[in-house]
Design an enzyme around this catalytic site. Structure first.
Site, short mmCIF file in Angstrom:
data_model
loop_
_atom_site.label_atom_id
_atom_site.label_comp_id
_atom_site.label_asym_id
_atom_site.label_seq_id
_atom_site.Cartn_x
_atom_site.Cartn_y
_atom_site.Cartn_z
N GLY A 166 -22.22 38.36 25.10
CA GLY A 166 -23.32 37.61 25.71
C GLY A 166 -23.65 38.14 27.09
O GLY A 166 -23.85 37.37 28.04
N ARG A 211 -27.18 39.42 21.45
CA ARG A 211 -27.65 39.13 20.09
C ARG A 211 -29.07 39.64 19.89
O ARG A 211 -29.35 40.34 18.94
CB ARG A 211 -27.56 37.62 19.85
CG ARG A 211 -27.97 37.15 18.49
CD ARG A 211 -27.91 35.65 18.45
NE ARG A 211 -28.44 35.05 19.69
CZ ARG A 211 -28.61 33.77 19.91
NH1 ARG A 211 -28.25 32.91 18.98
NH2 ARG A 211 -29.11 33.32 21.03
N TYR A 227 -20.68 20.60 22.10
CA TYR A 227 -20.36 21.60 23.13
C TYR A 227 -18.98 21.31 23.73
O TYR A 227 -18.18 22.22 23.96
CB TYR A 227 -21.46 21.55 24.18
CG TYR A 227 -21.43 22.64 25.22
CD1 TYR A 227 -21.83 23.94 24.91
CD2 TYR A 227 -21.06 22.36 26.54
CE1 TYR A 227 -21.83 24.93 25.89
CE2 TYR A 227 -21.07 23.34 27.52
CZ TYR A 227 -21.46 24.63 27.19
OH TYR A 227 -21.47 25.60 28.16
N ALA A 241 -16.55 19.82 22.26
CA ALA A 241 -15.56 20.17 21.23
C ALA A 241 -15.35 21.68 21.20
O ALA A 241 -14.20 22.17 21.15
CB ALA A 241 -16.03 19.68 19.87
#
Ligand code: NDP
Length: 257
Positions: free
Chosen positions: A25, A50, A168, A170
């Site tokens: 990222g 990506r 998020y 989690a």
């Protein structure tokens, strides 16, 4: 009167030639800043992303301007097959990375009562699945090399649990636990694993949030910068952090301690 004695500060350790880092990222936001900071620190950088090819190319240009090599490594971290293939190519061409920064992440906020399956799955698969898909093929070679740094980018949300972000929280809470467990598994071979847990940072991810209201909960009263998060990653990848592992380094303006 005693004159204070100023001890000389040791010079920073020179970076080893050929050190390289993989940052996921890294086309935008925090990941882009980490890539550029690690280049300044002496790492060549493999830039994963990506979709934002142009932005990733700009990061590669900045890495080269810092005098280091850059390679674009586009793949979706949720795609286990693509991730494994790209990492195997990287291992073939460049050998084992000295630092792996698991940064790619997304948020799809909303109350759980109304959450769509896709909002749960995509957030978990990117942060937590991404961790597995990246670290699983790399950890063996890193253990064999008996050196290396793994840094995961979690969130204050994974530490405190944030309403509207059950998915998020989690994903990031799982990422923190996974990194801490991994740190214990790999420590004997000299490989470290640590977490950087940012609070509210000025990136595309926080655009459109009700910041004025949210910043009232931040003791330092402002958004953090991507450079401040990158500096924490830089430290954890530096020789100075050789005895730090399994740690969660909060960069959150005092929001949660
Ligand atoms: P941005 O949305 O600014 O950038 C996200 C980056 O991740 C982009 O480079 C994007 O690539 C990449 N990415 C997203 N999904 C994937 C994927 N499936 N595969 C590969 N790359 C992907 O986010 P931030 O910089 O703000 O966030 C970076 C990390 O920091 C995330 O893990 C986030 O959860 C965490 N974080 C951010 C905070 C903040 O306040 N901003 C606070 C706490 C944690 P592309 O450009 O190609 O889409």
């Amino acid at each position: 009167m005693r004159i204070p004695v100023w001890l000389p500060i040791p010079a920073p350790a020179p970076s080893s030639p050929g050190m390289y880092a993989l940052v996921t990222g890294a086309s935008r936001g925090i990941g882009a800043a980490i890539a550029q900071r690690l280049a300044r620190d002496g790492f060549d950088v493999a830039i994963n992303f990506r979709a934002s090819t142009e932005a990733a190319e700009a990061v590669a240009t900045a890495v080269r301007a810092a005098g280091r090599q850059a390679a674009l490594v586009p793949f979706d971290v949720t795609d286990r097959v693509a991730a494994k293939a790209a990492i195997e190519r990287l291992l073939d061409e460049r050998g084992t990375p000295d630092a792996v920064i698991v940064n790619a992440g997304i948020a799809r906020d909303g109350l759980l009562a109304w959450m769509a399956d896709e909002e749960w799955d995509s957030v978990i698969h990117t942060s937590l699945g991404g961790f597995y898909n990246i670290v699983r093929p790399l950890v063996g070679p890193m253990l064999k090399a008996r050196k290396g740094r793994i840094v995961t980018i979690a969130s204050v949300s994974g530490q405190m649990g944030n309403p509207g972000q059950v998915n998020y929280s989690a994903a990031k809470g799982g990422l923190i636990a996974a990194t801490k467990a991994l740190a214990r598994e790999i420590a004997k071979r000299g490989v470290t694993a640590n977490v950087v847990a940012p609070g509210l940072i000025d990136t595309d991810m926080t655009k459109g949030l009700p910041l004025e209201q949210m910043l009232q909960a931040v003791p330092l009263g402002r958004l953090g910068t991507v450079a401040e998060v990158a500096a924490a990653v830089s430290y954890l990848c530096s020789p100075d952090a050789g005895y730090v592992t399994g740690h969660v380094l909060a960069i959150n303006g005092g929001l949660y301690t």
